[in-house]
Design a protein around this motif. Structure first.
Motif, PDB file in Angstrom:
ATOM      1  N   GLY A 177       0.820  -1.211   0.000  1.00 30.94           N
ATOM      2  CA  GLY A 177       0.000   0.000   0.000  1.00 30.94           C
ATOM      3  C   GLY A 177       0.849   1.254   0.000  1.00 30.94           C
ATOM      4  N   MET A 178       1.910   1.259   0.812  1.00 33.19           N
ATOM      5  CA  MET A 178       2.806   2.416   0.851  1.00 33.19           C
ATOM      6  C   MET A 178       3.534   2.602  -0.477  1.00 33.19           C
ATOM      7  N   PHE A 179       3.972   1.484  -1.066  1.00 37.28           N
ATOM      8  CA  PHE A 179       4.670   1.559  -2.350  1.00 37.28           C
ATOM      9  C   PHE A 179       3.746   2.128  -3.426  1.00 37.28           C
ATOM     10  N   VAL A 180       2.510   1.636  -3.470  1.00 41.61           N
ATOM     11  CA  VAL A 180       1.544   2.138  -4.453  1.00 41.61           C
ATOM     12  C   VAL A 180       1.251   3.617  -4.209  1.00 41.61           C
ATOM     13  N   ALA A 181       1.107   3.991  -2.926  1.00 41.33           N
ATOM     14  CA  ALA A 181       0.858   5.397  -2.602  1.00 41.33           C
ATOM     15  C   ALA A 181       1.993   6.288  -3.087  1.00 41.33           C
ATOM     16  N   THR A 182       3.223   5.795  -2.933  1.00 36.02           N
ATOM     17  CA  THR A 182       4.393   6.579  -3.344  1.00 36.02           C
ATOM     18  C   THR A 182       4.525   6.652  -4.859  1.00 36.02           C
ATOM     19  N   GLN A 183       4.519   5.490  -5.517  1.00 33.15           N
ATOM     20  CA  GLN A 183       4.833   5.414  -6.940  1.00 33.15           C
ATOM     21  C   GLN A 183       3.653   5.751  -7.844  1.00 33.15           C
ATOM     22  N   PHE A 184       2.440   5.445  -7.395  1.00 35.56           N
ATOM     23  CA  PHE A 184       1.288   5.590  -8.274  1.00 35.56           C
ATOM     24  C   PHE A 184       0.311   6.678  -7.842  1.00 35.56           C
ATOM     25  N   ILE A 185       0.570   7.310  -6.695  1.00 36.51           N
ATOM     26  CA  ILE A 185      -0.285   8.428  -6.291  1.00 36.51           C
ATOM     27  C   ILE A 185       0.556   9.692  -6.095  1.00 36.51           C
ATOM     28  N   ILE A 186       1.392   9.707  -5.057  1.00 34.94           N
ATOM     29  CA  ILE A 186       2.112  10.939  -4.712  1.00 34.94           C
ATOM     30  C   ILE A 186       2.978  11.438  -5.860  1.00 34.94           C
ATOM     31  N   GLN A 187       3.729  10.543  -6.490  1.00 31.87           N
ATOM     32  CA  GLN A 187       4.627  10.992  -7.559  1.00 31.87           C
ATOM     33  C   GLN A 187       3.908  11.280  -8.869  1.00 31.87           C
ATOM     34  N   LYS A 188       2.651  10.849  -8.988  1.00 30.42           N
ATOM     35  CA  LYS A 188       1.891  11.107 -10.213  1.00 30.42           C
ATOM     36  C   LYS A 188       0.932  12.283 -10.082  1.00 30.42           C
ATOM     37  N   LEU A 189       0.819  12.850  -8.873  1.00 33.91           N
ATOM     38  CA  LEU A 189       0.004  14.048  -8.712  1.00 33.91           C
ATOM     39  C   LEU A 189       0.651  15.211  -9.454  1.00 33.91           C
ATOM     40  N   ASN A 190      -0.168  16.139  -9.879  1.00 37.25           N
ATOM     41  CA  ASN A 190       0.352  17.327 -10.553  1.00 37.25           C
ATOM     42  C   ASN A 190       1.356  18.041  -9.640  1.00 37.25           C
ATOM     43  N   PRO A 191       2.505  18.469 -10.170  1.00 37.03           N
ATOM     44  CA  PRO A 191       3.532  19.084  -9.320  1.00 37.03           C
ATOM     45  C   PRO A 191       3.183  20.456  -8.773  1.00 37.03           C
ATOM     46  N   ALA A 192       2.045  21.003  -9.136  1.00 36.31           N
ATOM     47  CA  ALA A 192       1.646  22.315  -8.613  1.00 36.31           C
ATOM     48  C   ALA A 192       1.600  22.274  -7.093  1.00 36.31           C
ATOM     49  N   THR A 193       2.195  23.271  -6.442  1.00 35.89           N
ATOM     50  CA  THR A 193       2.258  23.303  -4.983  1.00 35.89           C
ATOM     51  C   THR A 193       0.934  23.761  -4.391  1.00 35.89           C
ATOM     52  N   ASP A 194       0.830  23.673  -3.078  1.00 35.71           N
ATOM     53  CA  ASP A 194      -0.348  24.188  -2.377  1.00 35.71           C
ATOM     54  C   ASP A 194      -0.558  25.656  -2.720  1.00 35.71           C
ATOM     55  N   ALA A 195       0.513  26.419  -2.656  1.00 36.58           N
ATOM     56  CA  ALA A 195       0.416  27.858  -2.897  1.00 36.58           C
ATOM     57  C   ALA A 195      -0.053  28.152  -4.316  1.00 36.58           C
ATOM     58  N   GLU A 196       0.469  27.417  -5.295  1.00 38.88           N
ATOM     59  CA  GLU A 196       0.080  27.646  -6.693  1.00 38.88           C
ATOM     60  C   GLU A 196      -1.384  27.297  -6.930  1.00 38.88           C
ATOM     61  N   ARG A 197      -1.855  26.237  -6.315  1.00 35.98           N
ATOM     62  CA  ARG A 197      -3.266  25.857  -6.468  1.00 35.98           C
ATOM     63  C   ARG A 197      -4.177  26.902  -5.820  1.00 35.98           C
ATOM     64  N   ARG A 198      -3.785  27.373  -4.649  1.00 28.04           N
ATOM     65  CA  ARG A 198      -4.598  28.398  -3.972  1.00 28.04           C
ATOM     66  C   ARG A 198      -4.595  29.708  -4.760  1.00 28.04           C
ATOM     67  N   GLU A 199      -3.488  29.986  -5.409  1.00 25.86           N
ATOM     68  CA  GLU A 199      -3.412  31.210  -6.224  1.00 25.86           C
ATOM     69  C   GLU A 199      -4.358  31.121  -7.418  1.00 25.86           C
ATOM     70  N   LEU A 200      -4.436  29.948  -8.054  1.00 25.62           N
ATOM     71  CA  LEU A 200      -5.371  29.770  -9.160  1.00 25.62           C
ATOM     72  C   LEU A 200      -6.810  29.951  -8.692  1.00 25.62           C
ATOM     73  N   ALA A 201      -7.129  29.399  -7.506  1.00 31.17           N
ATOM     74  CA  ALA A 201      -8.481  29.556  -6.968  1.00 31.17           C
ATOM     75  C   ALA A 201      -8.780  31.010  -6.636  1.00 31.17           C
ATOM     76  N   ALA A 202      -7.760  31.723  -6.130  1.00 30.13           N
ATOM     77  CA  ALA A 202      -7.954  33.123  -5.731  1.00 30.13           C
ATOM     78  C   ALA A 202      -8.124  34.051  -6.925  1.00 30.13           C
ATOM     79  N   GLN A 203      -7.525  33.700  -8.074  1.00 29.67           N
ATOM     80  CA  GLN A 203      -7.634  34.554  -9.262  1.00 29.67           C
ATOM     81  C   GLN A 203      -9.081  34.725  -9.693  1.00 29.67           C
ATOM     82  N   GLY A 204      -9.846  33.659  -9.633  1.00 27.89           N
ATOM     83  CA  GLY A 204     -11.270  33.745  -9.913  1.00 27.89           C
ATOM     84  C   GLY A 204     -11.642  33.807 -11.378  1.00 27.89           C
ATOM     85  N   SER A 205     -10.678  33.934 -12.276  1.00 24.05           N
ATOM     86  CA  SER A 205     -10.993  33.993 -13.704  1.00 24.05           C
ATOM     87  C   SER A 205     -11.405  32.604 -14.183  1.00 24.05           C
ATOM     88  N   GLN A 206     -12.171  32.580 -15.277  1.00 16.90           N
ATOM     89  CA  GLN A 206     -12.662  31.310 -15.787  1.00 16.90           C
ATOM     90  C   GLN A 206     -11.517  30.407 -16.236  1.00 16.90           C
TER      91      GLN A 206
END
Length: 461
Positions: A177-206
């Motif tokens: 389970g840990m191996f799958v979480a590491t190799q197939f979830i965490i490393q495959k998530l979009n590299p955008a950071t928390d701050a970058e995602r929050r900035e996109l939400a804050a912009q509000g543009s379509q």
């Protein structure tokens, strides 16, 4: 094997009549071997579910822009299913059989895993929480059935050793389970950071919102896919157990006598304290394995890593912790042949206290090593507390097992309390709140050490 001495009546002389012979007591009698192996294969299934889920607190917090405390609702839903279904599971098993409980548990497990498909499509955190809850309702049936079933498959003298043997394979699923979480979830998530995602939400543009929605949809699909795969595996196991003729080691109960059983169990000090110790153990385990990601991310980002790289490296340390946990489980199972289970539990809990203290006060990578070291001390705890608490409960063990599985709710409120501390960022002006939050696992090990000490009077030396 352990050894048991019995008097023999063979021979004519009085000396021969009093001769003591030694016969081996089998850990797993041959008549149960195939069924024991099949049930033991279920242990990695819930290990997988537990340890692919722990890193998702951090993953959901990032993907859906939530705080650590909000992300910890994953653990509340996951371990809440254990609490909700433990007693119904025990009543069902007492009325029918261990095999029926195993099959119903596998059915709920598969259903919950498959519910990740509509949850990801709806991009709904609530739907994911429902899927976790349904899945762990199944795990509650599965564990409430499998643990006492294993205990019953042979002599009482080797019951705790037999359960530790079966539980030794639980970390195999956890590692996967840990191996799958590491190799197939965490490393495959979009590299955008928390701050970058929050900035996109804050912009509000379509365009910004569309970009964020696409990132979120892809990330939730990454989280979804391993659960669909494990759902298929669980369905296969359900079919095998349904076909296989399993031995009945318990009598079918026509009179449940639930009130009388609960009265006897609550009057049993060893059992009562065992439930409390189990609750604190599960809380400590979930806290150490869930928030190692937060702890390590803080450590490795200070060393110059990016957020995603720090999260992935932290999860690798979680895998190292599980390898140590797995190896320690086999070592401790061997030691139980020679050491009173309560005494060994007490010693390991004391070791857990030392490692947790080092986790809090050591800086940098040394603190991370200490956090990994806690797992060596935790390896023995769940099955040993379980076996000790059920000692001498007889047929009441069916409902008694439910109380010990229900104690898994310690994995809900204790991690939530730790997450609340982590969200403070700093305490006492400059001390890391993440490091300080490990005071909670430290207190859990104190409780376990006390139980280990007190339980020794109920066990043979």
């Amino acid at each position: 094997m352990t050894e048991q001495t019995i008097p023999t009546n063979e021979g004519a002389s009085s000396m021969q009549d009093n001769t003591i012979v030694t016969t081996p007591t089998e850990v797993v009698p041959k008549k149960y071997l195939i069924s024991f192996i099949l049930i033991t294969l279920c242990f990695p299934l819930w290990g997988f579910a537990n340890d692919i889920t722990n890193p998702l607190v951090k993953a959901f917090s990032k993907v859906l822009q939530m705080s650590a405390a909000e992300g910890t609702w994953v653990q509340v839903a996951f371990y809440g299913g254990y609490g909700a279904m433990a007693i119904p599971a025990a009543i069902f098993i007492k009325k029918f059989s261990y095999k029926a409980g195993l099959m119903l548990g596998l059915g709920f497990y598969a259903l919950g895993a498959l519910l990740f498909l509509p949850a990801a499509g709806a991009q709904s955190f609530t739907a994911f929480l429902l899927a976790f809850f349904v899945m762990t309702c199944g795990l509650s049936f599965l564990e409430t059935s499998a643990n006492p079933y294993v205990l019953s498959m042979g002599p009482a003298a080797t019951a705790t050793q037999r359960l530790n043997l079966a539980q030794a394979f639980n970390p195999v699923g956890s590692l996967l389970g840990m191996f799958v979480a590491t190799q197939f979830i965490i490393q495959k998530l979009n590299p955008a950071t928390d701050a970058e995602r929050r900035e996109l939400a804050a912009q509000g543009s379509q365009s910004a919102l569309d970009q964020l929605s696409l990132i979120t949809a892809n990330d939730l699909a990454v989280i979804r896919d391993p659960y669909l795969a494990i759902g298929a595996v669980v369905i296969l196991m359900l079919v095998i157990i349904a076909i296989k003729k399993m031995p009945r080691t318990e009598e079918k109960s026509t009179n449940l006598d639930i009130k009388g059983t609960f009265k006897r169990l609550t009057a049993n000090q060893n059992y009562r304290e065992g439930v409390v110790a189990q609750m604190f153990y599960v809380g400590a385990q979930i806290m150490c394995w869930t928030f190692i990601i937060h702890y390590g991310t803080e450590v490795f980002m200070k060393l110059g890593m990016t957020e995603q790289a720090a999260e992935a490296k932290s999860q690798m340390f979680n895998i190292y912790a599980m390898v140590i946990f797995c190896l320690s489980r086999f070592v401790c199972t061997f030691l139980l042949k020679y050491i009173n289970p309560g005494k060994l539990l007490m010693v390991l809990a004391a070791g857990g206290m030392c490692f947790t203290g080092a986790t809090i006060f050591l800086e940098g990578i040394m603190g991370m090593y200490a956090l990994v070291g806690i797992s060596a001390c935790m390896s023995l705890m769940f099955p040993t507390i379980y076996g000790i608490a059920l000692t001498g409960t007889g047929d009441d063990a069916k409902l008694g097992a439910a109380g010990l599985i229900m104690a898994i709710v310690g994995g809900t409120f204790l991690p939530m309390a730790q997450a609340t501390i982590i969200d403070m960022n700093v305490v006492f002006n400059s001390f890391s709140a993440t490091k300080a939050s490990f005071i909670l696992p430290l207190l859990c090990f104190v409780v376990i050490a006390i139980y280990g000490k007190r339980s020794q009077q109920h066990l043979p030396n």
